[in-house]
Enzyme design. Sequence first.
Site, mmCIF file in Angstrom:
data_model
loop_
_atom_site.group_PDB
_atom_site.id
_atom_site.type_symbol
_atom_site.label_atom_id
_atom_site.label_comp_id
_atom_site.label_asym_id
_atom_site.label_seq_id
_atom_site.Cartn_x
_atom_site.Cartn_y
_atom_site.Cartn_z
ATOM 1 N N VAL A 48 -9.452 6.101 22.121
ATOM 2 C CA VAL A 48 -8.290 6.964 21.929
ATOM 3 C C VAL A 48 -7.790 7.535 23.249
ATOM 4 C CG1 VAL A 48 -7.540 9.166 20.924
ATOM 5 C CG2 VAL A 48 -8.913 7.573 19.562
ATOM 6 N N GLU A 143 -3.203 2.723 5.507
ATOM 7 C CA GLU A 143 -3.809 1.406 5.315
ATOM 8 C C GLU A 143 -4.811 1.387 4.175
ATOM 9 O OE1 GLU A 143 -3.964 -2.193 5.413
ATOM 10 O OE2 GLU A 143 -3.232 -1.675 7.410
ATOM 11 N N VAL A 146 -4.270 0.606 -0.065
ATOM 12 C CA VAL A 146 -4.182 -0.682 -0.760
ATOM 13 C C VAL A 146 -5.261 -1.626 -0.237
ATOM 14 C CG1 VAL A 146 -2.740 -2.692 -1.285
ATOM 15 C CG2 VAL A 146 -1.688 -0.433 -1.042
ATOM 16 N N GLY A 148 -8.559 -1.579 0.127
ATOM 17 C CA GLY A 148 -9.744 -1.172 0.868
ATOM 18 C C GLY A 148 -9.704 -1.527 2.340
ATOM 19 N N GLY A 201 -21.379 0.843 -10.792
ATOM 20 C CA GLY A 201 -20.511 1.706 -10.008
ATOM 21 C C GLY A 201 -19.176 1.087 -9.642
ATOM 22 N N GLU A 204 -15.167 3.321 -13.223
ATOM 23 C CA GLU A 204 -15.370 4.729 -13.534
ATOM 24 C C GLU A 204 -15.806 4.887 -14.991
ATOM 25 O OE1 GLU A 204 -15.122 7.070 -11.329
ATOM 26 O OE2 GLU A 204 -14.184 5.960 -9.685
ATOM 27 N N LYS A 219 -0.343 0.177 -6.234
ATOM 28 C CA LYS A 219 -0.486 -0.646 -5.033
ATOM 29 C C LYS A 219 0.654 -1.659 -4.934
ATOM 30 C CE LYS A 219 -5.505 -0.126 -5.123
ATOM 31 N NZ LYS A 219 -6.800 -0.748 -5.483
#
Length: 448
Positions: A48, A143, A146, A148, A201, A204, A219
Site C-alpha cells: 500500500v 468484489e 459476488v 466469493g 455448513g 443456512e 448477484k
Amino acid sequence: MTSPSDSAVGAQTTADEPLRVALLGCGVVGSAVARLLTDHADDLAARVGRRLEVAGIAVRRTGVERAGLDPALFTTDAEGLVARPDVDLVVEVIGGIEPARSLILTAIEHGASVVTANKALLAEDGPRLFEAAEQAGVDLYYEAAVAGAIPIIRPLRESLVGDDVTTVMGIVNGTTNFILDKMHTEGSGFDEVLAEAQALGYAEADPTADVEGFDAAAKAAILAGLAFHSRVTADDVHREGITEISSSDIAAAKSMDCTVKALAICRSEIVQGERFISVRTHPAMIPNSHPLASVGGAYNAVVVESTNAGRLMFYGPGAGGDPTASAVMGDLVTVARNRVRGTSGPGESAYANRRVMSMDDVVTRYFISLEVVDQPGVLATVAACFADHHVSVQTMRQEASLRSDEAGARLVLVTHAAPEAALSATVRALGDLPQVHEVLSVMRVEGE
C-alpha cells in the site's frame, strides 16, 4: 461532508501515519479480515505504501472471546465508529439492508472509503451509495459481493470496460450448486441433500435465500448492471428456485447428456433495433460439453462473452470465510493505495441506461415431461397444441409411465427456441388437455 479535495489533501499530509480501518462485523468473514490485517501487516504496508491499522471492530455484543483479536478493539457503537475522524477505510461485512446502508452512508459522509460484501444492499440501493461516494470523492468497492474469491467484479468494471460484453452466465450460489451436484452424482433427493448441506455448513438453517434464488438474483443484478452499464435491481431479475427439482428431472437431464445447474443469466438483447437487458436466475439443463457443467460442489463459475475477448471463464470457491476475505482484502489494498495517492477508482457506470426486457419476451428452449393417456392420436394432439402456440418441437419421445395406478405413457419433449410467453402458454394449454394426466416437469434448456 468531506470534499474530494479534502480527502486528497488529507492523504498527502499524513504520509507517515497509518491508514485506520474500521471493521463492521466480526463473523466468519470479518474475523478472517481482521486476522489478515494483523498477520500480514508488514506485507500490506509494503504493497500500500502506508501501514493499515485496525481502528475498531463493531459487533453486536462485546465480551465474547475472539481468538487472536484485541478485546479493546470491539465496540457496539457502529455509528460512532464509522463517524470517527481518524477512520480512513471502512469494511462492511454485516450484510442486510439496515443498519448497513446507514453505516456506509455515514462513513462516506465522513470521508472514508468503503469496501463491502453486501450483495443485497447493492442490488437494492446501489445507485444511492455510488452517488454518495462520487460526491465525497471516495471509493466504494465490492468484489466480495459476488462469487466469493473469484475476481469477476473488477474484470467487468475495469478489464473489459473497453469491450462490448454480450453475455454473463454463471453459477453464483455454492449452496444450490452443491445440492444439484449431489443429486446428479449420487441420485439423492432434494431434501436429503439439503440436510447434508446444512450439516456441512454450506446451507443456512433457513436456506430460503439460497434455494429460492434470492441470493443469486441479487448477484445477477450486480453483474448485469456492470456488464451493460445500466442500473439493474434485484426486482428486475426473473427468479426461480430449485426446490421443485426432482430426481426424475436429474435423470432426464442425464439421458440427454446434460446436467441441471442453477444459473444466473444476463444478456444483451436487441429487439427492433433497441438494446435491452435480459436478467434471470433459474435452474436449467445445460449440455455436459458446456464449461459450467463440470463445476461441482460448492464452487462458483462465471462465463463472460464479449465481442473482442470472446469467451472467458472465472472459476473458484464462491463462499467461505477465507475466500471471501481474500476478495475483501484485494479491495482494501486497492482503496488504500488510492487513498495514499489522493485519488479514487472507477465509480458507477450507468450511462447506457438500458431497459430490462420482460421475461415473456426472452427467447429460450424448454424441456417438458408429460404423463399422458396411452391411446392412438395423443401424439398428434400434443403436437398440435405446440403448433397452435407457434412453438416448434425439436425432439419428442415416448417412455414408460411413471404412474402405477392406470395405463399411460410418458412423453418427453425438447422445443426449439421460442419466446417465453409462447412456451408458457403452451404448457398451460397442455395441462388443460383431457389426454394429459399431468405436466410432470418443465425446465429451460441453455448453453447451446
